[in-house]
Scaffold this active site. Structure first.
Site, PDB file in Angstrom:
ATOM      1  N   HIS A  26       0.843  -1.200   0.000  1.00 48.34           N
ATOM      2  CA  HIS A  26       0.000   0.000   0.000  1.00 48.34           C
ATOM      3  C   HIS A  26       0.874   1.243   0.000  1.00 48.34           C
ATOM      4  O   HIS A  26       2.021   1.203   0.424  1.00 48.34           O
ATOM      5  CB  HIS A  26      -0.832   0.086   1.289  1.00 48.34           C
ATOM      6  CG  HIS A  26      -1.646  -1.114   1.610  1.00 48.34           C
ATOM      7  ND1 HIS A  26      -2.985  -1.175   1.348  1.00 48.34           N
ATOM      8  CD2 HIS A  26      -1.326  -2.298   2.199  1.00 48.34           C
ATOM      9  CE1 HIS A  26      -3.476  -2.342   1.764  1.00 48.34           C
ATOM     10  NE2 HIS A  26      -2.485  -3.038   2.283  1.00 48.34           N
ATOM     11  N   TYR A  27       0.278   2.378  -0.398  1.00 49.15           N
ATOM     12  CA  TYR A  27       0.857   3.658   0.002  1.00 49.15           C
ATOM     13  C   TYR A  27      -0.066   4.287   1.026  1.00 49.15           C
ATOM     14  O   TYR A  27      -1.266   4.001   1.073  1.00 49.15           O
ATOM     15  CB  TYR A  27       1.150   4.592  -1.176  1.00 49.15           C
ATOM     16  CG  TYR A  27       0.020   5.032  -2.076  1.00 49.15           C
ATOM     17  CD1 TYR A  27      -1.143   5.592  -1.580  1.00 49.15           C
ATOM     18  CD2 TYR A  27       0.166   4.939  -3.465  1.00 49.15           C
ATOM     19  CE1 TYR A  27      -2.144   6.036  -2.430  1.00 49.15           C
ATOM     20  CE2 TYR A  27      -0.829   5.365  -4.322  1.00 49.15           C
ATOM     21  CZ  TYR A  27      -1.983   5.914  -3.799  1.00 49.15           C
ATOM     22  OH  TYR A  27      -2.971   6.346  -4.631  1.00 49.15           O
ATOM     23  N   THR A  28       0.520   5.151   1.857  1.00 48.80           N
ATOM     24  CA  THR A  28      -0.259   5.720   2.959  1.00 48.80           C
ATOM     25  C   THR A  28      -1.147   6.876   2.514  1.00 48.80           C
ATOM     26  O   THR A  28      -2.144   7.179   3.169  1.00 48.80           O
ATOM     27  CB  THR A  28       0.682   6.246   4.057  1.00 48.80           C
ATOM     28  OG1 THR A  28       1.559   7.220   3.465  1.00 48.80           O
ATOM     29  CG2 THR A  28       1.493   5.124   4.675  1.00 48.80           C
ATOM     30  N   GLU A  91       2.564  -0.959   4.547  1.00 49.21           N
ATOM     31  CA  GLU A  91       2.276   0.412   4.125  1.00 49.21           C
ATOM     32  C   GLU A  91       3.585   1.122   3.799  1.00 49.21           C
ATOM     33  O   GLU A  91       4.558   1.030   4.552  1.00 49.21           O
ATOM     34  CB  GLU A  91       1.555   1.183   5.245  1.00 49.21           C
ATOM     35  CG  GLU A  91       0.122   0.750   5.493  1.00 49.21           C
ATOM     36  CD  GLU A  91      -0.876   1.399   4.531  1.00 49.21           C
ATOM     37  OE1 GLU A  91      -0.466   2.242   3.703  1.00 49.21           O
ATOM     38  OE2 GLU A  91      -2.077   1.048   4.622  1.00 49.21           O
ATOM     39  N   HIS A 129      -2.477  -3.354  -3.421  1.00 51.44           N
ATOM     40  CA  HIS A 129      -3.868  -3.193  -2.985  1.00 51.44           C
ATOM     41  C   HIS A 129      -4.785  -3.062  -4.210  1.00 51.44           C
ATOM     42  O   HIS A 129      -5.890  -3.605  -4.244  1.00 51.44           O
ATOM     43  CB  HIS A 129      -3.964  -1.952  -2.096  1.00 51.44           C
ATOM     44  CG  HIS A 129      -5.148  -1.950  -1.185  1.00 51.44           C
ATOM     45  ND1 HIS A 129      -5.458  -0.874  -0.390  1.00 51.44           N
ATOM     46  CD2 HIS A 129      -6.117  -2.877  -0.951  1.00 51.44           C
ATOM     47  CE1 HIS A 129      -6.573  -1.153   0.298  1.00 51.44           C
ATOM     48  NE2 HIS A 129      -6.977  -2.349  -0.019  1.00 51.44           N
ATOM     49  N   ASP A 139      -3.561   2.066  -4.852  1.00 43.89           N
ATOM     50  CA  ASP A 139      -2.209   1.960  -4.296  1.00 43.89           C
ATOM     51  C   ASP A 139      -1.632   0.552  -4.476  1.00 43.89           C
ATOM     52  O   ASP A 139      -2.405  -0.397  -4.571  1.00 43.89           O
ATOM     53  CB  ASP A 139      -2.212   2.377  -2.807  1.00 43.89           C
ATOM     54  CG  ASP A 139      -3.173   1.573  -1.942  1.00 43.89           C
ATOM     55  OD1 ASP A 139      -4.306   1.311  -2.376  1.00 43.89           O
ATOM     56  OD2 ASP A 139      -2.767   1.172  -0.833  1.00 43.89           O
TER      57      ASP A 139
HETATM   58 ZN   LIG Z   1      -4.096   0.368   0.482  1.00 45.85          ZN
END
Ligand SMILES: [Zn+2]
Length: 221
Positions: A26-28, A91, A129, A139
């Site tokens: 993921h990215y935050t 993340e 994701h 993401d």
């Molecule tokens: Zn995500």
């Protein structure tokens, strides 16, 4: 360097005796790792991940790998839902509109092999994701360097085959499903999700170049 333990209350037991068979990246989408860390540990928000990697390469662990962190939400991969029970969530501190830093990618490359080894997860089990939640999530996004992970044997190698110029969407869908894109979404949403992973800056209608990454890779890991 081992991760900094920064526990989050946002987790539960994995359901039905499930074990991690995927790693979801993921990215935050936040301005700083510290802000993301606070959010991922806030009981009122009810989100978390096992790990957070800062832009400077700092790695925090918030949830034990044996537990079910709350990062994936609705979606599926290879026809199976409850991705949280089946995965480790990582993340990456990134707003989503800029490249991922070198120290951060190095830290990810250092973190992944241990996770894959501990849970016997093949490189094909490392997904984004957006792969499992097409149309809902973008993401780790178009700036994420999947090729780098592939070269490090830490993600499925893209195929280099040739798609037919006039191959129909249902063939594209079948190839994508074969990889794991099983969610019931329309053709355009599926194409967007597959492009985010393999050809993030591609535009226009389905083309032969969209098929190539989905073909059998030269080196299957
Ligand atoms: Zn995500």
């Amino acid at each position: 360097m081992s991760p900094i333990w920064h526990p989050s209350p946002n987790f539960g037991p994995r359901r039905d005796g499930l074990r991690p068979e995927l790693v979801v990246l993921h990215y935050t989408a936040m301005d700083s790792a510290e802000a993301a860390l606070a959010r991922l540990c806030d009981p009122s928000v009810e989100v978390s991940a096992h790990y957070l990697i800062g832009a400077d390469g700092t790695v925090w662990q918030m949830v034990d790998e044996t537990a079910r962190a709350w990062h994936a939400g609705a979606g599926e991969w290879r026809g199976q839902g409850d991705v949280n029970s089946r995965s480790i969530g990582i993340e990456l501190d990134n707003r989503g509109d800029h490249p991922f830093s070198e120290p951060q990618m190095s830290a990810l490359e250092n973190l992944l092999p241990g996770i894959l080894a501990r849970w016997h997860i093949p490189a094909t089990g490392v997904i984004g994701h957006s792969d499992m939640a097409p149309g809902r999530k973008r993401d780790p996004g178009p700036h994420f360097d999947w090729l780098r992970l592939e070269r490090a044997q830490l993600a499925r190698h893209r195929g280099a085959g040739h798609g037919s110029q006039d191959a129909p969407p249902d063939v594209f869908r079948a190839l994508a499903q074969n990889l794991g894109y099983s969610a019931d979404v329309d053709d355009q949403t599926l194409l967007s999700a597959v492009r985010l992973r393999f050809r993030p800056w591609a535009t226009g209608p389905l083309s032969a170049r969209d098929f190539a990454p989905l073909t059998h890779p030269a080196l299957w890991t």
